[in-house]
Design a protein around this motif. Structure first.
Motif, mmCIF file in Angstrom:
data_model
loop_
_atom_site.group_PDB
_atom_site.id
_atom_site.type_symbol
_atom_site.label_atom_id
_atom_site.label_comp_id
_atom_site.label_asym_id
_atom_site.label_seq_id
_atom_site.Cartn_x
_atom_site.Cartn_y
_atom_site.Cartn_z
ATOM 1 N N ARG A 87 0.828 -1.208 0.000
ATOM 2 C CA ARG A 87 0.000 0.000 0.000
ATOM 3 C C ARG A 87 0.856 1.249 0.000
ATOM 4 O O ARG A 87 0.591 2.224 -0.708
ATOM 5 C CB ARG A 87 -0.887 0.011 1.246
ATOM 6 C CG ARG A 87 -2.024 -0.981 1.148
ATOM 7 C CD ARG A 87 -3.326 -0.298 0.934
ATOM 8 N NE ARG A 87 -3.663 0.549 2.063
ATOM 9 C CZ ARG A 87 -4.651 1.424 2.055
ATOM 10 N NH1 ARG A 87 -5.394 1.549 0.985
ATOM 11 N NH2 ARG A 87 -4.895 2.147 3.105
ATOM 12 N N GLN A 124 2.201 1.803 -3.318
ATOM 13 C CA GLN A 124 1.199 2.359 -4.205
ATOM 14 C C GLN A 124 1.099 3.862 -4.070
ATOM 15 O O GLN A 124 1.053 4.586 -5.068
ATOM 16 C CB GLN A 124 -0.168 1.764 -3.873
ATOM 17 C CG GLN A 124 -0.622 0.728 -4.841
ATOM 18 C CD GLN A 124 -2.043 0.295 -4.521
ATOM 19 O OE1 GLN A 124 -3.002 0.955 -4.858
ATOM 20 N NE2 GLN A 124 -2.156 -0.813 -3.837
ATOM 21 N N GLY A 125 1.074 4.316 -2.829
ATOM 22 C CA GLY A 125 1.002 5.753 -2.586
ATOM 23 C C GLY A 125 2.192 6.460 -3.202
ATOM 24 O O GLY A 125 2.068 7.518 -3.819
ATOM 25 N N GLN A 180 2.092 6.255 -7.172
ATOM 26 C CA GLN A 180 1.068 7.138 -7.708
ATOM 27 C C GLN A 180 1.514 8.598 -7.654
ATOM 28 O O GLN A 180 1.306 9.373 -8.591
ATOM 29 C CB GLN A 180 -0.188 6.914 -6.864
ATOM 30 C CG GLN A 180 -1.149 8.043 -6.837
ATOM 31 C CD GLN A 180 -2.005 8.033 -8.065
ATOM 32 O OE1 GLN A 180 -2.747 7.101 -8.269
ATOM 33 N NE2 GLN A 180 -1.919 9.056 -8.884
ATOM 34 N N THR A 181 2.168 8.951 -6.582
ATOM 35 C CA THR A 181 2.609 10.333 -6.434
ATOM 36 C C THR A 181 3.766 10.629 -7.387
ATOM 37 O O THR A 181 3.870 11.727 -7.934
ATOM 38 C CB THR A 181 3.013 10.616 -4.984
ATOM 39 O OG1 THR A 181 1.982 10.122 -4.125
ATOM 40 C CG2 THR A 181 3.195 12.102 -4.745
ATOM 41 N N TYR A 229 -1.396 4.954 2.719
ATOM 42 C CA TYR A 229 -1.299 5.488 1.359
ATOM 43 C C TYR A 229 -0.864 6.957 1.394
ATOM 44 O O TYR A 229 0.076 7.363 0.712
ATOM 45 C CB TYR A 229 -2.658 5.338 0.680
ATOM 46 C CG TYR A 229 -2.651 5.697 -0.776
ATOM 47 C CD1 TYR A 229 -2.441 4.725 -1.745
ATOM 48 C CD2 TYR A 229 -2.869 6.996 -1.189
ATOM 49 C CE1 TYR A 229 -2.442 5.052 -3.087
ATOM 50 C CE2 TYR A 229 -2.870 7.333 -2.522
ATOM 51 C CZ TYR A 229 -2.660 6.365 -3.472
ATOM 52 O OH TYR A 229 -2.650 6.693 -4.800
ATOM 53 N N GLN A 230 -1.529 7.731 2.225
ATOM 54 C CA GLN A 230 -1.195 9.141 2.381
ATOM 55 C C GLN A 230 0.240 9.337 2.829
ATOM 56 O O GLN A 230 0.901 10.323 2.506
ATOM 57 C CB GLN A 230 -2.130 9.793 3.410
ATOM 58 C CG GLN A 230 -3.402 10.324 2.804
ATOM 59 C CD GLN A 230 -3.111 11.233 1.621
ATOM 60 O OE1 GLN A 230 -2.282 12.130 1.691
ATOM 61 N NE2 GLN A 230 -3.780 10.984 0.502
ATOM 62 N N VAL A 232 2.319 9.247 -0.175
ATOM 63 C CA VAL A 232 2.158 10.504 -0.902
ATOM 64 C C VAL A 232 3.027 11.588 -0.277
ATOM 65 O O VAL A 232 3.819 12.260 -0.943
ATOM 66 C CB VAL A 232 0.683 10.962 -0.866
ATOM 67 C CG1 VAL A 232 0.545 12.360 -1.457
ATOM 68 C CG2 VAL A 232 -0.202 9.960 -1.598
#
Lengths: 340, 340
Positions: A83, A86-87, A90-91, A298-299, A302
């Motif tokens: 996870r 993923q964060g 994606q960022t 996730y955050q 990011v």
DNA sequence: GTGAAAGCGCTAACAG
DNA sequence: CTGTTAGCGCTTTCAC
């Protein structure tokens, strides 16, 4: 895949190489008409700039590295790192960076990893998971002065930028919740003592009890290792001491511990209540559904990238520090519904 | 981090730039004495070659890309992709390649991904997970002629290299096992029909029944979606049709399905037996421990990289195809021990 | 607003 | 076995 160069596009558009470069990089000083013409040629030809050439000339690779040490590989069993990754990924996409993934699986990897990640002209910055005692890679990377964000609270608290979840406060909240529900013998299953995450969560446990004037009973503190089996065995050690509630420093250990409780013919939460940490998706399904501390994983990813980008743009001094909040998720395993 | 160049090292060692380059790249034609001297200077100065410069001159980036489409992101809940990624990352390390990770999470990612991965001078080769209907990214990548290995059996079976697990035979083995144990009404929970993995596993199910002269009862075939919840709902649809055994096309669906069975007051395997697919670590712990088909996930990753490297070295024609064997792991959920 | 030209740091013929 | 040389394709001053 075209093998066109800037020069080719320049020729076709009747301008110079520099102008095409400006168009490609969205620089201001190009006449609108020219810009349009050049863009059209680019579109028609399918031209793409050569990544390495660009990096060489600009000294920027637009690539970030995510380094996950060996201790972590086993953790791949739980969804935390996926996870997080993923964060991060994606960022990176969002900011138009490429993400390099460096997993350290073997002893050999451990020795070759530093040259790999510190290779000149490869990475603009590094995200490094590190909260272990005796982590020399971290030292090396710090000294290389590549922009770096540590994921987790580093064991040796040098002047590094890092991002962590508020583990102390999360554990504090979990244990306070159990106290509030009236449990008297609240135990904890900790993580390995060589990681700050374990230390911090244990500290939160102790703090919660202390602030309510409770004594700390050492026999109610048992060490796990963040695995299901570890939780299981820790619980077996714990049961003779008759806890009525357990704060497990990770969901996966809570799951193992509850299995031990079940096998001993006891019930959750009636006989022993549980609170975990992490909020694994899988832990929410079987009964009793696990009460736990949710991390914004996730955050977290990011934010880690954003800090790193800030470091890259604005220099690594002063070190940035981010501690993210957790959230208590009340379900059935803590007996909250029953107690009302 | 030193900013030395080849030239600097050459000067200090009293040789030419080319010689240093030869030493760095382990080329043969250097006198042993000179090689030693140069290596010493390199060691002393901490010189590292510039990755981008090397890539630009040699037209090789020593970097591979792993591309995981959006359908996969949800899958990060299960350890399949993490494990696969580990195998891939580890093998990249071994062959001294850097791994770029491209996760497609959002719709926007989907649109920008192709330019990103096909950027000239970035990747020497691509590993692309792809077994979906209507996957246009795959088409684009194929046409770009970058060395490519598809992970999974591609839906449109062009002349691409791919690597897959023997899903048909795996499912065949699972169902044959249930037949052998004497079950009469063997159901299956399939995956989404838009993926070849689902199609193949369903085919194995049908093949096993057919070969034993059993009729295919459509009411015993229900579609899931590779999630726990999907398995749960599929099982609810299935129960009125009174199956005595279920082959679930993934462990995670089997777990969901068994939860539904338990909630209906039935027992596994006494009332309904189960075989899954994947061999998730977590599925082996709670009783009844899941009988399943094990995939060599890690080895799968290793092999994928090795094929890709072969493609890079020796050209992409002819396409390579690797189908890896699975293994039946017998535990309790199939009732094998009980039946004996 | 545009072009010329000088690198970025390395590899790989080629010549010797 | 070693050095010279010509790029690899782009960015970025610096003039104009």
């Amino acid at each position: 895949m075209s093998n066109l160069t800037l020069e080719d596009i320049a020729k076709q558009a009747g301008v110079s190489r520099s102008t095409v470069s400006r168009v490609v990089n969205d620089h201001p000083n190009v006449r609108e008409e020219v810009r349009k013409r050049v863009k059209e040629v680019i579109r028609l030809t399918g031209y793409q700039p050569h990544a390495a050439a660009r990096t060489l000339a600009s000294q920027r690779s637009w690539m970030l590295g995510l380094v996950l040490p060996r201790s972590v590989s086993s953790f791949f069993a739980d969804p935390y790192f996926p996870r997080l990754t993923q964060g991060i990924a994606q960022t990176c996409n969002q900011y138009n960076y490429t993400l390099g993934l460096f997993l350290i699986s073997t002893k050999e990897d451990e020795e070759t990893i530093f040259p790999r990640v510190s290779r000149k002209g490869l990475l603009d910055g590094i995200l490094l998971q590190s909260d272990q005692l005796g982590d020399q890679l971290t030292e090396q990377v710090i000294q290389s002065h590549i922009p770096l964000v540590i994921i987790g609270r580093p064991f040796y608290n040098k002047d590094v930028s890092y991002i962590d979840v508020d583990n102390i406060n999360g554990a504090f909240t979990a244990v306070s919740h159990l106290i509030r529900l009236g449990y008297q013998r609240i135990a904890t299953i900790t993580g390995v003592p060589t990681r700050t995450v374990s230390i911090d969560r244990k500290e939160g446990y102790i703090k919660a009890l202390s602030e309510r004037g409770r004594n700390i009973d050492e026999s109610l503190i048992v060490e796990g290792d963040f695995t299901e089996a570890g939780g299981y065995y820790a619980m077996q050690k714990l049961m003779p001491h008759k806890p009525d509630a357990v704060f497990a420093a990770s969901d996966i250990m809570a799951i193992g511990a509850m299995r031990a409780v079940r096998e001993a013919g006891l019930r959750v939460p009636e006989d022993i209540a549980f609170v975990g940490f992490d909020d694994l998706p899988l832990a929410t399904l079987p009964e009793p559904r696990l009460t736990t501390i949710r991390q914004p994983v996730y955050q977290f990813g990011v934010k880690a990238v954003e800090i790193l980008l800030d470091l890259i743009e604005n220099g690594i001094e002063p070190p940035r520090r981010i501690i993210m909040d957790t959230e208590l998720i009340i379900r059935n395993s803590c007996g909250a519904s029953r107690k009302k």
